[in-house]
Design a protein around this motif. Structure first.
Motif, mmCIF file in Angstrom:
data_model
loop_
_atom_site.group_PDB
_atom_site.id
_atom_site.type_symbol
_atom_site.label_atom_id
_atom_site.label_comp_id
_atom_site.label_asym_id
_atom_site.label_seq_id
_atom_site.Cartn_x
_atom_site.Cartn_y
_atom_site.Cartn_z
ATOM 1 N N ASN A 717 0.819 -1.207 0.000
ATOM 2 C CA ASN A 717 0.000 0.000 0.000
ATOM 3 C C ASN A 717 0.857 1.263 0.000
ATOM 4 O O ASN A 717 0.576 2.236 -0.703
ATOM 5 C CB ASN A 717 -0.927 -0.010 1.213
ATOM 6 C CG ASN A 717 -1.888 1.169 1.205
ATOM 7 O OD1 ASN A 717 -2.644 1.349 0.267
ATOM 8 N ND2 ASN A 717 -1.833 1.970 2.244
ATOM 9 N N LEU A 718 1.963 1.269 0.789
ATOM 10 C CA LEU A 718 2.842 2.438 0.834
ATOM 11 C C LEU A 718 3.541 2.658 -0.500
ATOM 12 O O LEU A 718 3.727 3.800 -0.940
ATOM 13 C CB LEU A 718 3.872 2.272 1.950
ATOM 14 C CG LEU A 718 3.316 2.299 3.379
ATOM 15 C CD1 LEU A 718 4.435 2.098 4.393
ATOM 16 C CD2 LEU A 718 2.609 3.618 3.663
ATOM 17 N N ILE A 719 3.964 1.560 -1.163
ATOM 18 C CA ILE A 719 4.619 1.704 -2.470
ATOM 19 C C ILE A 719 3.636 2.257 -3.506
ATOM 20 O O ILE A 719 3.969 3.159 -4.290
ATOM 21 C CB ILE A 719 5.197 0.351 -2.913
ATOM 22 C CG1 ILE A 719 6.328 -0.080 -1.969
ATOM 23 C CG2 ILE A 719 5.716 0.426 -4.341
ATOM 24 C CD1 ILE A 719 6.867 -1.461 -2.245
ATOM 25 N N LEU A 720 2.404 1.721 -3.518
ATOM 26 C CA LEU A 720 1.408 2.192 -4.492
ATOM 27 C C LEU A 720 1.046 3.664 -4.235
ATOM 28 O O LEU A 720 0.873 4.436 -5.182
ATOM 29 C CB LEU A 720 0.160 1.315 -4.411
ATOM 30 C CG LEU A 720 0.347 -0.153 -4.845
ATOM 31 C CD1 LEU A 720 -0.958 -0.915 -4.707
ATOM 32 C CD2 LEU A 720 0.854 -0.229 -6.285
ATOM 33 N N ASN A 721 0.932 4.053 -2.984
ATOM 34 C CA ASN A 721 0.648 5.458 -2.682
ATOM 35 C C ASN A 721 1.788 6.362 -3.152
ATOM 36 O O ASN A 721 1.565 7.480 -3.634
ATOM 37 C CB ASN A 721 0.428 5.640 -1.181
ATOM 38 C CG ASN A 721 -0.965 5.223 -0.754
ATOM 39 O OD1 ASN A 721 -1.837 4.997 -1.581
ATOM 40 N ND2 ASN A 721 -1.174 5.113 0.542
ATOM 41 N N ALA A 722 3.044 5.901 -2.983
ATOM 42 C CA ALA A 722 4.188 6.681 -3.446
ATOM 43 C C ALA A 722 4.155 6.839 -4.963
ATOM 44 O O ALA A 722 4.473 7.910 -5.495
ATOM 45 C CB ALA A 722 5.484 6.009 -3.007
ATOM 46 N N LEU A 723 3.777 5.776 -5.679
ATOM 47 C CA LEU A 723 3.672 5.876 -7.142
ATOM 48 C C LEU A 723 2.592 6.876 -7.541
ATOM 49 O O LEU A 723 2.759 7.643 -8.494
ATOM 50 C CB LEU A 723 3.375 4.498 -7.736
ATOM 51 C CG LEU A 723 4.478 3.440 -7.559
ATOM 52 C CD1 LEU A 723 3.987 2.087 -8.063
ATOM 53 C CD2 LEU A 723 5.750 3.848 -8.286
ATOM 54 N N ASP A 724 1.451 6.866 -6.817
ATOM 55 C CA ASP A 724 0.376 7.822 -7.117
ATOM 56 C C ASP A 724 0.835 9.260 -6.903
ATOM 57 O O ASP A 724 0.341 10.179 -7.564
ATOM 58 C CB ASP A 724 -0.840 7.535 -6.233
ATOM 59 C CG ASP A 724 -1.522 6.215 -6.598
ATOM 60 O OD1 ASP A 724 -1.335 5.762 -7.743
ATOM 61 O OD2 ASP A 724 -2.208 5.648 -5.728
ATOM 62 N N ALA A 725 1.771 9.469 -5.960
ATOM 63 C CA ALA A 725 2.265 10.822 -5.679
ATOM 64 C C ALA A 725 3.298 11.286 -6.693
ATOM 65 O O ALA A 725 3.725 12.438 -6.639
ATOM 66 C CB ALA A 725 2.865 10.867 -4.268
ATOM 67 N N THR A 769 -7.435 11.707 -1.127
ATOM 68 C CA THR A 769 -7.197 12.833 -2.026
ATOM 69 C C THR A 769 -7.272 12.398 -3.488
ATOM 70 O O THR A 769 -6.930 13.158 -4.377
ATOM 71 C CB THR A 769 -5.815 13.448 -1.751
ATOM 72 O OG1 THR A 769 -4.801 12.442 -1.944
ATOM 73 C CG2 THR A 769 -5.739 13.976 -0.329
ATOM 74 N N LYS A 770 -7.700 11.125 -3.703
ATOM 75 C CA LYS A 770 -7.724 10.577 -5.066
ATOM 76 C C LYS A 770 -9.101 10.659 -5.699
ATOM 77 O O LYS A 770 -9.307 10.116 -6.781
ATOM 78 C CB LYS A 770 -7.259 9.115 -5.026
ATOM 79 C CG LYS A 770 -5.869 8.922 -4.435
ATOM 80 C CD LYS A 770 -5.514 7.458 -4.331
ATOM 81 C CE LYS A 770 -4.160 7.273 -3.660
ATOM 82 N NZ LYS A 770 -3.812 5.831 -3.504
ATOM 83 N N GLY A 771 -10.053 11.303 -5.036
ATOM 84 C CA GLY A 771 -11.386 11.405 -5.592
ATOM 85 C C GLY A 771 -12.063 10.052 -5.655
ATOM 86 O O GLY A 771 -11.971 9.212 -4.750
ATOM 87 N N ALA A 772 -12.779 9.788 -6.767
ATOM 88 C CA ALA A 772 -13.504 8.526 -6.927
ATOM 89 C C ALA A 772 -12.572 7.342 -7.065
ATOM 90 O O ALA A 772 -12.968 6.188 -6.884
ATOM 91 C CB ALA A 772 -14.420 8.605 -8.157
ATOM 92 N N ALA A 773 -11.301 7.573 -7.371
ATOM 93 C CA ALA A 773 -10.353 6.467 -7.552
ATOM 94 C C ALA A 773 -9.882 5.885 -6.226
ATOM 95 O O ALA A 773 -9.242 4.842 -6.199
ATOM 96 C CB ALA A 773 -9.147 6.942 -8.361
#
Length: 950
Positions: A717-725, A769-773
């Motif tokens: 989850n932390l890696i995926l959140n970092a990619l989204d940022a 902070t990703k809205g509907a995603a």
């Protein structure tokens, strides 16, 4: 009759007209703003709050008001705003106006706002008292009456009074003289720091509450009482007297006192300013002694001249008077505290006073025909030979001079010696006078001053806060050790910075806005001459940021001139983070309590769905029907897993039986490999470049106690959140460090970072902070998983500089072991079972499952009904629900064990099996626990374990 009716009608109309005129005069002449709002279309009070607000803004208009309201909007008269729509008066984009309307509607259309801050609402007056009353007819809001009183001037006066009091307190505390407040009975009410130091008090409690006369020397009590009476009679006064400090040190002071009066003019206390005049008094005493000696010498000279003029006539009288003068001079000479000796040109003693004999330990007869050099250097106090003694050398030269020496050099005590030649009428040297003064008291005073200075320096250096002293230009004068550590610069670097370059761009407020140097607390304090207290983020030279609580206070000299300012800084970063963690835990705990109840009820429903579906599947012959039932079963199981995730918010920790030692390095690599398609293949197909680096500074066999699947979920989850940022690419660095008893992991990215507001809410459930995603569950679940593993997770982030998540986990202990339940295979013998549950569907589905497995089943809806059955029938096992009305499952199990200890009790709960074990504690009233929703396999496994357990 008709004439009478017309007269009554005319009288009524006249009364109505007078009433309306009085009403209109009251509104127009009122100093308070009064208005009435009408609606072209009434507002339906059954609508939602937002619908009512939108309708009111669209159809509401100002039907009536007085000039006082117009003035609040900056208009000359009411005619300029009557008819204006609410949408124009109350800007819909202003959230404060919308919230004000929302509060009015929710209050039942009657809102009494005792004090309103009008800043930002387009009013010319800032503070006001406001009342709103709505008129509701037949379910519709038809009009609104309002009244508002301007209290801005009163608030300004209150604010200025507070500011004045704070400024006075700062001036008094920074005053270098003693300032104290004394009650009518002489009790000290308050004393500033300079006064505490003057009376040798370490803390205010040593002085406050004592009578001020306790500090006055007994010789000056009468004068001091006279001054006190004079002040309390309404006059000011000044007095010089001697006091004795708490540690016994005498001190000469000058006190100026004046009475303090209350609003009625009554004297309630006295204010005094006390100044240390010890040095001045000593100088005056020395000057008086010198003047006395000079007057004596002049008198003797004048007397000698008169004797010479009348020598022939009054020789005998002159001899007698000369003898009397000699005795008087000798008496004065002997009473001098200093050692005084007059020697001839051969250094023999001509005359010496009592101080000389006392200081040397000699008698007058010992000095006859002896030189001073021989006498001085054969006494026990002599420390030098005559050839090396500077006083003897100066006296031998017959020259005027002064020599000062500390103790242990010339003598055992510190001294100052003066040598002066004596000339005859022809200017020839006939003798030499030597005066030696013991400086022990002076040196002791100097040592005490040095000691006080040393204590002050030590106190400043040992302060728990960083202290920096600035001059009036804002340049650094002094900084203690902690201040240098906090700000990351040496004292020399701070002093060399005259332009504020070291502080440029390093400070920001809690919202992340960079603070200019001219707006920093110390510059603001110097500019506004007031105390400034604030909390700012500071970026140290080596990169990390700390949250500082900063207080800046100016100080002034006796004439009120600004001399500089003092800044105190305390690092409150850890305290802030701890507060954030506590707030986060409270939010999650509250949500968990709510989720627990919802999940319990939902699990009861799912128990029936899953149970009946599993019972129906073997009986279904039609393939489509079996497929449909399979979909229902799988959907119910998915729902059960989702409920399980929600229940995690209400659990402080996972059941320890589910934990095992796991290798953290392997889990980190698994998380990187699992996410590789996202940051490698998928990214490259879009032309985006990501880099994921591992910096694992730990042993390969480093273990923590927990569930590898949960920890892997957190890391992914932390890696995926970092990619989204980092939508345009970047670098993720995963670090791991093994400490003495814990393991620390960091997940850092080079993304866009977070604001302070987002950082404080990042672990809240459903916040995204990703809205509907985004669902807002990832980080909140990660927070809870790490907490269940006995660890901590923190976040640091800066806008446009990236984010770092830090996880701390305890290392696995050697005694950690995995505990598992062995499920016994083979058929289960037929048992006599009792099912207790207040939910009809859950009770029925469990009874059906047990019946199909070959067991004899009876059911009960409550504890009382179950106990009647147990008293009349034999049972091998009892299934009971945990949450039941009147008597819960734990109390029921205790009653069953008390009546039939051999019966095995299985506790069921929609809160989870681990909650059951927690509730049961060490009471040994249950033999097994299963979570709702259960399935056929779980029921069969529970029965097998009970059969094989002795």
């Amino acid at each position: 009759m008709m004439s009478c009716n017309r007269a009554e009608h005319a009288s009524s109309e006249e009364a109505l007209r007078h009433s309306e005129e009085r009403y209109r005069a009251f509104i127009e002449q009122s100093s308070e703003a009064i208005w009435r709002v009408e609606f072209e279309e009434p507002v339906n009070i059954e609508w939602s709050v937002d619908e009512q607000i939108e309708h009111a803004l669209q159809y509401g208009y100002l039907a009536e008001c007085n000039d006082a309201l117009a003035l609040m909007y900056g208009r000359a008269s009411s005619t300029e705003i009557i008819g204006t729509r609410l949408s124009e008066l109350l800007t819909p984009s202003d959230p404060e106006n919308i919230e004000y309307l929302r509060a009015f509607i929710r209050s039942g259309y009657r809102l009494i706002d005792p004090e309103t801050d009008q800043a930002g609402r387009h009013f010319f007056s800032r503070y006001a008292l406001t009342n709103l009353t709505g008129v509701v007819e037949n379910g519709y809001l038809v009009r609104v009456w309002g009244m508002r009183r301007d209290i801005t001037e009163r608030k300004k006066v209150e604010e200025k009074l507070i500011e004045s009091e704070n400024r006075l307190r700062t001036i008094i505390d920074s005053e270098p003289e003693c300032v104290k407040l004394v009650a009518l009975d002489g009790t000290v009410l308050e004393m500033n720091p300079a006064g505490l130091a003057m009376v040798e008090a370490d803390r205010p409690q040593q002085v406050v509450g004592r009578n001020v006369r306790d500090l006055v020397h007994p010789n000056y009590q009468t004068s001091f009482i006279s001054l006190t009476n004079k002040v309390f009679e309404g006059e000011s006064g000044t007095l010089e007297f001697e006091i004795v400090g708490l540690k016994g040190t005498p001190l000469w002071v000058e006190t100026n006192a004046c009475p303090l009066r209350n609003a009625k003019g009554e004297i309630v206390a006295a204010l005094s300013v006390t100044r240390d005049i010890t040095d001045r008094k000593q100088a005056e005493n020395e000057r008086s002694e010198l003047l006395a000696s000079e007057r004596l010498a002049r008198n003797q000279a004048e007397y000698a001249n008169r004797l010479n003029a009348e020598l022939l006539q009054r020789e005998q009288e002159a001899r007698e008077e000369a003898e009397a003068a000699r005795r008087e001079w000798q008496t004065t000479f002997d009473t001098l505290a200093d050692s005084v000796v007059i020697v001839d040109l051969e250094d023999r003693v001509i005359r010496a006073n009592a101080g000389f004999y006392k200081q040397t330990g000699l008698r007058p007869e010992d000095c006859a025909g002896q030189t001073v050099r021989d006498l001085a250097h054969r006494t026990p106090g002599s420390r030098l030979t005559a050839d090396k003694c500077p006083i003897c050398q100066l006296r031998a030269k017959g020259e005027r001079g002064v020599i000062e020496g500390p103790a242990g050099v010339i003598s055992d005590f510190p001294l100052i010696a003066s040598v002066d030649p004596i000339y005859d009428d022809e200017g020839r040297i006939t003798a030499v006078v030597q005066v030696v003064r013991d400086l022990s008291d002076l040196y002791q005073a100097r040592e005490e001053a040095d000691r006080e200075r040393t204590f002050l320096n030590a106190t400043i250096e040992q302060m728990a806060q960083g202290l920096i002293v600035f001059d009036e230009t804002g340049s650094v004068v002094r900084a203690n050790r902690l201040a240098q550590e906090i700000f990351g610069f040496t004292l020399e670097e701070m002093r060399a910075d005259r332009t504020g370059a070291l502080a440029e761009g390093r400070y920001s407020d809690v919202d992340g806005q960079v603070i200019a140097v001219r707006d920093l607390p110390i510059q603001t304090s110097l500019r506004e001459r007031g105390v400034i207290e604030t909390r700012l983020w500071y970026s140290r030279p080596h990169g990390n940021r700390v949250l500082l609580n900063i207080t800046a206070s100016p100080f002034f000299n006796e004439q009120g001139k600004l001399m500089g300012a003092v800044s105190l800084a305390r690092d409150v970063t850890e305290r802030q983070r701890e507060n954030e963690r506590v707030q986060q835990a409270d939010k999650l705990r509250a949500l968990g309590q709510l989720a627990s109840g919802v999940a319990h009820n939902f699990n009861n429903a799912l128990a029936a769905v899953i149970g009946y579906t599993q019972l129906a599947l073997p009986k279904a012959k039609d393939e489509d029907l079996r497929k449909y039932l399979g979909v229902v079963e799988q959907s119910a199981k998915d729902a059960a897993r989702m409920v399980g995730r929600i229940q995690n918010f209400s659990r402080a920790s996972s059941h320890k039986d589910e934990f095992a030692p796991v290798g953290i390095a392997e889990i980190v690599r698994d998380a990187r490999d699992i996410t590789k398609p996202r940051w490698c293949d998928d990214a490259e197909s879009l032309g985006i470049k990501y880099e994921v680096q591992l910096q694992l500074d730990l042993r390969e066999d480093a273990l923590v106690t927990g569930q590898s699947s949960e920890l892997r979920e957190v890391f992914v989850n932390l890696i995926l959140n970092a990619l989204d940022a980092m939508p345009l690419g970047g670098c993720i660095t995963i670090g791991a460090t093994e400490l003495k008893s814990s393991l620390v992991l960091t997940f850092s990215d080079t993304g866009s970072g977070m604001t302070e507001e987002i950082k404080q809410r990042v672990f809240e459930p459903f916040f995204t902070t990703k809205g509907a995603a985004g669902l807002g569950m990832g980080l909140s679940e990660s927070y809870r998983i790490i907490e269940r593993h006995g660890g901590r997770i923190d976040v640091e982030s800066q806008i446009r500089k990236g984010t770092t998540f830090t996880i701390s986990l305890p290392l696995a202990d050697d005694s950690d072991a995995e505990t598992q339940f062995d499920v016994v295979s083979g058929p289960t013998p037929s048992l006599r079972a009792l099912v207790i549950d207040d939910e009809d569907l859950v009770r029925a589905v469990l009874a059906e499952i047990l019946t199909q497995q070959g067991h004899q089943v009876m059911v009960a809806t409550s504890c009382d009904e179950a106990m009647l059955l147990i008293e009349n029938y034999e049972f091998d096992v009892v299934f009971t629900d945990l949450a039941m009305p009147k008597t819960d499952g734990i109390a029921t199990a205790i009653k069953i064990k008390g009546l039939r200890p051999q019966i095995r009790v299985v506790m069921m709960s929609g809160y989870g099996a681990d909650r059951v074990l927690e509730r049961a504690g060490d009471r040994n009233c249950i033999d097994a626990a299963i979570s709702k929703p259960f399935n056929v396999v779980e029921v069969r496994s529970a029965l097998k374990r009970l059969i094989r357990t002795p």
